[in-house]
Design an enzyme around this catalytic site. Structure first.
Site, mmCIF file in Angstrom:
data_model
loop_
_atom_site.group_PDB
_atom_site.id
_atom_site.type_symbol
_atom_site.label_atom_id
_atom_site.label_comp_id
_atom_site.label_asym_id
_atom_site.label_seq_id
_atom_site.Cartn_x
_atom_site.Cartn_y
_atom_site.Cartn_z
ATOM 1 N N ARG A 1 0.838 -1.214 0.000
ATOM 2 C CA ARG A 1 0.000 0.000 0.000
ATOM 3 C C ARG A 1 0.869 1.259 0.000
ATOM 4 O O ARG A 1 0.994 1.924 -1.017
ATOM 5 C CB ARG A 1 -0.948 -0.037 1.221
ATOM 6 C CG ARG A 1 -2.054 1.012 1.191
ATOM 7 C CD ARG A 1 -1.625 2.405 1.565
ATOM 8 N NE ARG A 1 -1.051 2.487 2.924
ATOM 9 C CZ ARG A 1 -0.482 3.585 3.394
ATOM 10 N NH1 ARG A 1 -0.386 4.689 2.665
ATOM 11 N NH2 ARG A 1 0.038 3.597 4.630
ATOM 12 N N CYS B 1 4.570 9.105 0.222
ATOM 13 C CA CYS B 1 3.195 9.594 0.210
ATOM 14 C C CYS B 1 3.053 10.614 -0.913
ATOM 15 O O CYS B 1 3.815 11.579 -0.987
ATOM 16 C CB CYS B 1 2.831 10.249 1.545
ATOM 17 S SG CYS B 1 1.188 10.990 1.521
HETATM 18 P P1 HMG Z 1 -13.014 14.316 -1.619
HETATM 19 O O1 HMG Z 1 -12.713 14.818 -2.982
HETATM 20 O O2 HMG Z 1 -12.901 15.305 -0.530
HETATM 21 O O3 HMG Z 1 -14.391 13.608 -1.402
HETATM 22 O O4 HMG Z 1 -12.079 13.082 -1.359
HETATM 23 P P2 HMG Z 1 -15.697 13.510 -2.192
HETATM 24 O O5 HMG Z 1 -16.580 12.732 -1.285
HETATM 25 O O6 HMG Z 1 -16.140 14.867 -2.659
HETATM 26 O O7 HMG Z 1 -15.383 12.601 -3.482
HETATM 27 C C1 HMG Z 1 -14.678 13.073 -4.612
HETATM 28 C C2 HMG Z 1 -14.600 11.969 -5.631
HETATM 29 O O8 HMG Z 1 -13.945 10.816 -5.100
HETATM 30 C C3 HMG Z 1 -15.979 11.491 -6.075
HETATM 31 O O9 HMG Z 1 -15.838 11.030 -7.410
HETATM 32 C C4 HMG Z 1 -16.224 10.319 -5.180
HETATM 33 O O10 HMG Z 1 -17.137 9.424 -5.720
HETATM 34 C C5 HMG Z 1 -14.855 9.711 -5.072
HETATM 35 P P3 HMG Z 1 -16.282 11.942 -8.670
HETATM 36 O O11 HMG Z 1 -17.700 12.303 -8.389
HETATM 37 O O12 HMG Z 1 -15.345 13.138 -8.631
HETATM 38 O O13 HMG Z 1 -16.064 11.047 -9.832
HETATM 39 N N1 HMG Z 1 -14.629 8.970 -3.827
HETATM 40 C C6 HMG Z 1 -14.179 7.721 -3.780
HETATM 41 N N2 HMG Z 1 -13.846 6.847 -4.738
HETATM 42 C C7 HMG Z 1 -13.423 5.635 -4.324
HETATM 43 N N3 HMG Z 1 -13.299 5.287 -3.034
HETATM 44 C C8 HMG Z 1 -13.613 6.137 -2.056
HETATM 45 C C9 HMG Z 1 -14.085 7.414 -2.412
HETATM 46 N N4 HMG Z 1 -14.468 8.486 -1.712
HETATM 47 C C10 HMG Z 1 -14.800 9.426 -2.577
HETATM 48 N N5 HMG Z 1 -13.478 5.779 -0.786
HETATM 49 C C11 HMG Z 1 -10.921 11.343 -0.194
HETATM 50 C C12 HMG Z 1 -11.872 12.543 -0.081
HETATM 51 C C13 HMG Z 1 -10.433 11.007 1.186
HETATM 52 C C14 HMG Z 1 -11.677 10.187 -0.799
HETATM 53 C C15 HMG Z 1 -9.757 11.768 -1.115
HETATM 54 O O14 HMG Z 1 -9.194 12.911 -0.605
HETATM 55 C C16 HMG Z 1 -8.708 10.704 -1.256
HETATM 56 O O15 HMG Z 1 -8.950 9.628 -1.773
HETATM 57 N N6 HMG Z 1 -7.463 11.006 -0.835
HETATM 58 C C17 HMG Z 1 -6.356 10.078 -1.018
HETATM 59 C C18 HMG Z 1 -5.580 10.031 0.239
HETATM 60 C C19 HMG Z 1 -4.504 9.013 0.150
HETATM 61 O O16 HMG Z 1 -4.728 7.872 -0.232
HETATM 62 N N7 HMG Z 1 -3.283 9.433 0.557
HETATM 63 C C20 HMG Z 1 -2.182 8.512 0.659
HETATM 64 C C21 HMG Z 1 -2.346 7.592 1.827
HETATM 65 S S1 HMG Z 1 -2.062 8.349 3.421
HETATM 66 C C22 HMG Z 1 -0.382 8.101 3.702
HETATM 67 O O17 HMG Z 1 0.313 7.644 2.838
HETATM 68 C C23 HMG Z 1 0.153 8.374 5.070
HETATM 69 C C24 HMG Z 1 0.371 7.089 5.889
HETATM 70 O O18 HMG Z 1 1.209 6.191 5.211
HETATM 71 C C25 HMG Z 1 0.990 7.432 7.246
HETATM 72 C C26 HMG Z 1 2.251 8.300 7.137
HETATM 73 O O19 HMG Z 1 3.188 7.949 6.407
HETATM 74 O O20 HMG Z 1 2.253 9.324 7.818
HETATM 75 C C27 HMG Z 1 -0.961 6.377 6.169
HETATM 76 MG MG MG Z 2 3.395 6.290 5.201
#
Ligand code: HMG
Ligand code: MG
Length: 301
Positions: A15, A239
């Site tokens: 992931r 990230c």
């Molecule tokens: P948003 O744009 O604020 O939310 O996204 P929305 O509800 O307005 O949805 C926008 C679009 O996304 C819509 O599609 C939804 O249907 C779709 P459109 O109408 O534009 O075609 N959507 C989804 N599609 C699939 N699955 C879902 C989903 N939810 C909405 N669950 C959201 C909010 C959180 C979804 C967005 O901001 C997002 O996906 N962000 C990605 C964040 C991410 O994955 N970041 C990397 C991981 S975190 C990380 O790496 C840190 C970690 O490792 C710890 C560390 O290292 O510190 C964990």
């Molecule tokens: Mg991380």
């Protein structure tokens, strides 16, 4: 304090690693997760049910998780940022959800498009669904040792979010050094504060290795008694919303460190390294792990 007798490794390469690499096929991801299971990993974060527009690399998480064949005692987890993500994870039969927010407002906005408070509000539905189905929920707090946008982060800000996630019902909080800027003294000051309020078995560390400090930071955390470590095979990834952040600490390097400290994580280092070599071949890159490279050179000689 003596080192913990047992250490749990949470393998996040499939992931956190692959979310920030060029896209590989679902079949390559499936082979990777299967190989990690064969190497003995018991906690594998296998995908993310996030927006495919935001992170296209994770768009096939459902197919990947449905396609793997892992040992029965392996816990597969996935990121579930909202109810929609949690419903998808449920349909893939994942055994653990992971919700994620940060100790930095700016990073939270960039990463999940809402404030920290809004993220906590959003997670209520996720946790409720999980509880209805007997699924455990892990919480991530990013930027605990620094933020790519805000710089230094106060330990009190980390404590506040950890408490909120625990109050929601998370069984464990993973402390993310998302940009890999931390050093051991910072680790000690943040974790020491947390330990005044939070039992040690509820905390994990998740350190990226951008400045080459992750192993030293993990050693500091182990000295404080932390017994859950996140890592990514071959040191993959980063990230997408933390510019310049490199991959997680490599699992191979963590296992080698643990073995040297007399802690046996019951993982076959050679098989693990081979899993890393295979996914690196698919990505057309070399492992970042020094242990992996040393084993590769040994095998070639
Ligand atoms: P948003 O744009 O604020 O939310 O996204 P929305 O509800 O307005 O949805 C926008 C679009 O996304 C819509 O599609 C939804 O249907 C779709 P459109 O109408 O534009 O075609 N959507 C989804 N599609 C699939 N699955 C879902 C989903 N939810 C909405 N669950 C959201 C909010 C959180 C979804 C967005 O901001 C997002 O996906 N962000 C990605 C964040 C991410 O994955 N970041 C990397 C991981 S975190 C990380 O790496 C840190 C970690 O490792 C710890 C560390 O290292 O510190 C964990
Ligand atoms: Mg991380």
């Amino acid at each position: 304090m003596p080192y913990p007798a047992h250490v749990k490794i949470v393998e996040v390469g499939a992931r956190d690693g692959l979310q920030n690499e060029s896209t590989v096929s679902s079949e390559d991801k499936i082979q990777l997760i299967n190989a990690l299971s064969v190497a003995g990993l018991k906690h594998i974060e296998a995908g993310a049910f996030v927006s495919p527009k935001w992170v296209p690399q994770m768009a096939d998480s459902l197919d990947v998780i449905n396609g793997v064949s892992v040992a029965p005692d392996v816990v597969l987890s996935a990121l579930t940022p909202n109810l929609r993500g949690a419903q998808a994870a449920l349909s893939a039969n994942v055994k653990e959800f992971a919700i994620f927010t940060a100790a930095s407002e700016t990073f939270t906005q960039k990463n999940i498009n809402c404030s920290i408070e809004q993220s906590i509000e959003r997670f209520k539905d996720v946790v409720q669904l999980a509880q209805q189905h007997g699924i455990k929920v892990r919480g991530y707090v990013s930027c605990v040792l620094g933020c790519p946008y805000e710089g230094d982060i106060e330990p009190e800000a980390v404590l506040k979010v950890c408490k909120q996630l625990l109050a929601l019902g998370c069984y464990e909080i993973s402390l993310g050094d998302t940009v890999g800027v931390g050093t051991p003294n910072k680790v000690k000051s943040v974790i020491s504060l947390l330990l005044q309020h939070i039992p040690i078995d509820k905390l994990a560390v998740h350190f990226h290795d951008t400045y080459g400090q992750a192993l030293a930071n993990i050693h500091s955390a182990l000295e404080l008694g932390i017994a859950t470590i996140d890592s990514a095979v071959a040191g993959l990834g980063g990230c997408p919303y933390a510019q310049g952040a490199s991959g997680n600490v490599a699992t191979e390097d963590v296992i080698y460190l643990l073995q040297g400290l007399g802690i046996d994580p019951q993982i076959d280092l050679e098989r693990l390294a081979k899993a890393g070599w295979a996914i690196c071949d698919a990505l057309n890159k070399s492992p970042v792990s020094k242990v992996s490279l040393a084993l590769q050179a040994k095998c070639a000689s």
